[in-house]
Design a protein around this motif. Structure first.
Motif, PDB file in Angstrom:
ATOM      1  N   SER A 151      39.095  44.088  41.959  1.00  0.00           N
ATOM      2  CA  SER A 151      40.013  43.323  42.812  1.00  0.00           C
ATOM      3  C   SER A 151      39.418  41.984  43.183  1.00  0.00           C
ATOM      4  O   SER A 151      40.138  40.971  43.268  1.00  0.00           O
ATOM      5  CB  SER A 151      40.339  44.127  44.075  1.00  0.00           C
ATOM      6  OG  SER A 151      41.016  45.323  43.765  1.00  0.00           O
ATOM      7  N   TRP A 152      38.108  41.944  43.421  1.00  0.00           N
ATOM      8  CA  TRP A 152      37.440  40.668  43.687  1.00  0.00           C
ATOM      9  C   TRP A 152      37.411  39.790  42.429  1.00  0.00           C
ATOM     10  O   TRP A 152      37.664  38.591  42.495  1.00  0.00           O
ATOM     11  CB  TRP A 152      36.014  40.908  44.167  1.00  0.00           C
ATOM     12  CG  TRP A 152      35.932  41.597  45.492  1.00  0.00           C
ATOM     13  CD1 TRP A 152      36.920  41.667  46.443  1.00  0.00           C
ATOM     14  CD2 TRP A 152      34.810  42.312  46.018  1.00  0.00           C
ATOM     15  NE1 TRP A 152      36.480  42.396  47.526  1.00  0.00           N
ATOM     16  CE2 TRP A 152      35.183  42.797  47.297  1.00  0.00           C
ATOM     17  CE3 TRP A 152      33.532  42.598  45.545  1.00  0.00           C
ATOM     18  CZ2 TRP A 152      34.328  43.546  48.097  1.00  0.00           C
ATOM     19  CZ3 TRP A 152      32.673  43.337  46.338  1.00  0.00           C
ATOM     20  CH2 TRP A 152      33.073  43.800  47.606  1.00  0.00           C
ATOM     21  N   ILE A 153      37.093  40.400  41.299  1.00  0.00           N
ATOM     22  CA  ILE A 153      36.956  39.625  40.062  1.00  0.00           C
ATOM     23  C   ILE A 153      38.293  39.007  39.645  1.00  0.00           C
ATOM     24  O   ILE A 153      38.357  37.843  39.222  1.00  0.00           O
ATOM     25  CB  ILE A 153      36.392  40.515  38.941  1.00  0.00           C
ATOM     26  CG1 ILE A 153      34.940  40.899  39.262  1.00  0.00           C
ATOM     27  CG2 ILE A 153      36.472  39.820  37.593  1.00  0.00           C
ATOM     28  CD1 ILE A 153      34.317  41.849  38.259  1.00  0.00           C
ATOM     29  N   PHE A 154      39.389  39.775  39.791  1.00  0.00           N
ATOM     30  CA  PHE A 154      40.703  39.298  39.348  1.00  0.00           C
ATOM     31  C   PHE A 154      41.542  38.726  40.496  1.00  0.00           C
ATOM     32  O   PHE A 154      42.757  38.570  40.338  1.00  0.00           O
ATOM     33  CB  PHE A 154      41.474  40.436  38.676  1.00  0.00           C
ATOM     34  CG  PHE A 154      40.963  40.792  37.306  1.00  0.00           C
ATOM     35  CD1 PHE A 154      41.340  40.061  36.196  1.00  0.00           C
ATOM     36  CD2 PHE A 154      40.096  41.869  37.138  1.00  0.00           C
ATOM     37  CE1 PHE A 154      40.870  40.389  34.933  1.00  0.00           C
ATOM     38  CE2 PHE A 154      39.629  42.205  35.880  1.00  0.00           C
ATOM     39  CZ  PHE A 154      40.013  41.466  34.776  1.00  0.00           C
ATOM     40  N   ASN A 162      39.561  33.701  37.374  1.00  0.00           N
ATOM     41  CA  ASN A 162      40.347  32.479  37.540  1.00  0.00           C
ATOM     42  C   ASN A 162      39.459  31.250  37.692  1.00  0.00           C
ATOM     43  O   ASN A 162      39.797  30.157  37.218  1.00  0.00           O
ATOM     44  CB  ASN A 162      41.273  32.610  38.750  1.00  0.00           C
ATOM     45  CG  ASN A 162      42.609  33.234  38.367  1.00  0.00           C
ATOM     46  OD1 ASN A 162      42.930  33.366  37.189  1.00  0.00           O
ATOM     47  ND2 ASN A 162      43.380  33.626  39.359  1.00  0.00           N
ATOM     48  N   ASN A 163      38.328  31.392  38.341  1.00  0.00           N
ATOM     49  CA  ASN A 163      37.398  30.263  38.444  1.00  0.00           C
ATOM     50  C   ASN A 163      36.872  29.869  37.061  1.00  0.00           C
ATOM     51  O   ASN A 163      36.714  28.675  36.766  1.00  0.00           O
ATOM     52  CB  ASN A 163      36.239  30.623  39.368  1.00  0.00           C
ATOM     53  CG  ASN A 163      36.665  30.703  40.823  1.00  0.00           C
ATOM     54  OD1 ASN A 163      37.690  30.123  41.216  1.00  0.00           O
ATOM     55  ND2 ASN A 163      35.902  31.421  41.628  1.00  0.00           N
ATOM     56  N   LEU A 164      36.625  30.869  36.230  1.00  0.00           N
ATOM     57  CA  LEU A 164      36.169  30.583  34.874  1.00  0.00           C
ATOM     58  C   LEU A 164      37.263  29.906  34.066  1.00  0.00           C
ATOM     59  O   LEU A 164      37.007  28.935  33.322  1.00  0.00           O
ATOM     60  CB  LEU A 164      35.704  31.876  34.197  1.00  0.00           C
ATOM     61  CG  LEU A 164      35.207  31.758  32.759  1.00  0.00           C
ATOM     62  CD1 LEU A 164      33.988  30.836  32.694  1.00  0.00           C
ATOM     63  CD2 LEU A 164      34.855  33.135  32.199  1.00  0.00           C
ATOM     64  N   LEU A 170      41.931  25.663  31.947  1.00  0.00           N
ATOM     65  CA  LEU A 170      43.134  26.485  31.866  1.00  0.00           C
ATOM     66  C   LEU A 170      43.666  26.750  33.270  1.00  0.00           C
ATOM     67  O   LEU A 170      42.952  26.619  34.268  1.00  0.00           O
ATOM     68  CB  LEU A 170      42.824  27.804  31.148  1.00  0.00           C
ATOM     69  CG  LEU A 170      42.245  27.657  29.728  1.00  0.00           C
ATOM     70  CD1 LEU A 170      41.865  29.021  29.182  1.00  0.00           C
ATOM     71  CD2 LEU A 170      43.239  26.959  28.805  1.00  0.00           C
ATOM     72  N   GLY A 171      44.911  27.148  33.343  1.00  0.00           N
ATOM     73  CA  GLY A 171      45.506  27.407  34.648  1.00  0.00           C
ATOM     74  C   GLY A 171      45.137  28.767  35.196  1.00  0.00           C
ATOM     75  O   GLY A 171      44.668  29.656  34.484  1.00  0.00           O
ATOM     76  N   ARG A 172      45.342  28.921  36.494  1.00  0.00           N
ATOM     77  CA  ARG A 172      45.087  30.204  37.144  1.00  0.00           C
ATOM     78  C   ARG A 172      46.181  31.212  36.773  1.00  0.00           C
ATOM     79  O   ARG A 172      47.332  30.841  36.552  1.00  0.00           O
ATOM     80  CB  ARG A 172      45.034  30.038  38.661  1.00  0.00           C
ATOM     81  CG  ARG A 172      43.802  29.270  39.135  1.00  0.00           C
ATOM     82  CD  ARG A 172      43.781  29.116  40.639  1.00  0.00           C
ATOM     83  NE  ARG A 172      42.514  28.532  41.063  1.00  0.00           N
ATOM     84  CZ  ARG A 172      41.459  29.257  41.416  1.00  0.00           C
ATOM     85  NH1 ARG A 172      41.534  30.579  41.417  1.00  0.00           N
ATOM     86  NH2 ARG A 172      40.332  28.665  41.783  1.00  0.00           N
TER      87      ARG A 172
END
Length: 319
Positions: A151-154, A162-164, A170-172
């Motif tokens: 849940s934290w990662i996504f 999303n940060n990557l 690329l968009g979030r």
């Protein structure tokens, strides 16, 4: 005049036969103790089965015929009304459809990746044991822990993924807040946790394939793909059948990761059947209806369990 007898001296010995009239002392006590000892070992397991399996099953069956909001005894008997109501419940179709999508998304993907990893790690590679352990670790992790971390990662706002993507231009992506993306995210997470299990099972099967057959095929000029397709894969079919049924059962029982990551949402886009049972019981306060749904789920799991036993029997016969 002396008389000599031709016969030898007559010897008498004491009788060694046990005295008549009863068994040795203490035999009855030992027999009673022998009958009591097995129950000492069986008793605790029987109590656990009675308290955590048999009584809940009987209670659930009785509850499924009641219109109850909390527990057994406070509702009214309605017969088969709860089962009839399933036919007009629109969320049943949604839950079954989501369950089917989730199962189709997780089962073949995890098996295919697990097989590829097993084939790769079955060769003499440096650090092979380390890679095997790393891929298997997610399988032994608790589902709640996996759900919280993922849940934290996504997370759509501050998640690592999303940060990557944003760093790459690329968009979030609304991983957990859009209906389509939420189900895809759950499939990705569950596949990640399950490929280690499939890999280990396939590794055991690959190591039982006779090396002489592959060596003979290699001498005849067969490529690796031809050797895998004509020798290895046919010998892996019993294992594949067992893994298929096990993974389907795992997908039907998947609850903790879904509950922690999406809670069945957004809306009802990730509400699978077992999630709907929980919702009916503890959110909608329809305990009787939830018990009926649970029995339907148990019936489905029972069918796949019987199929698994049949696959096990065929695998043993093939060996």
């Amino acid at each position: 005049m002396s008389l000599r007898t031709e016969t030898g001296p007559v010897r008498t010995t004491a009788s060694t036969a046990p005295p008549t009239g009863g068994r040795p002392a203490g035999g009855a006590a030992r027999r009673r103790q022998g009958r009591f000892v097995p129950w000492v070992f069986v008793g605790p397991a029987s109590l656990l089965f009675l308290g955590f399996s048999l009584i809940p099953i009987v209670t659930a069956i009785a509850l499924s015929f009641q219109d109850s909001s909390t527990s057994l005894g406070d509702g009214t008997w309605v017969g088969g009304k709860n089962f009839v109501d399933m036919g007009s419940d629109p969320l049943i179709g949604t839950a079954l459809r989501n369950t089917l999508v989730f199962t189709i998304g997780t089962v073949p993907t995890a098996m295919a990746i697990g097989l590829a990893l097993a084939v790769a790690l079955n060769r003499p590679l440096p650090g092979r044991s380390v890679f095997r352990a790393l891929f298997f670790v997610p399988m032994v992790a608790a589902g709640v822990v996996v759900g919280v971390i993922m849940s934290w990662i996504f997370n759509g706002d501050y998640g690592v993924v999303n940060n990557l993507l944003e760093a790459l231009g690329l968009g979030r992506v609304p991983w957990l807040t859009a209906p389509g993306w939420a189900m895809a995210t759950l499939v990705i997470v569950v596949v990640w946790t399950r490929i280690g299990f499939c890999m280990v099972i396939y590794l055991g099967a690959l190591q039982s394939v006779p090396a002489e057959l592959k060596e003979a095929a290699a001498i005849d000029g067969a490529s690796r793909w031809v050797r895998f397709r004509t020798i290895t894969w046919p010998l892996l079919r019993p294992t594949t059948s067992i893994l298929l049924i096990l993974n389907v059962v795992f997908s039907l029982q998947a609850f903790d990761v879904i509950y922690v990551m999406t809670g069945g949402g957004p809306g009802f886009s990730t509400t699978v059947l077992i999630q709907y049972v929980f919702r009916s019981a503890f959110i909608d306060a329809r305990m009787g209806y939830a018990a009926a749904l649970g029995l339907v789920l148990v019936a489905i799991l029972l069918v796949f369990t019987l199929l698994r036993q049949r696959a096990n029997k065929k695998a043993e016969e093939a060996i």
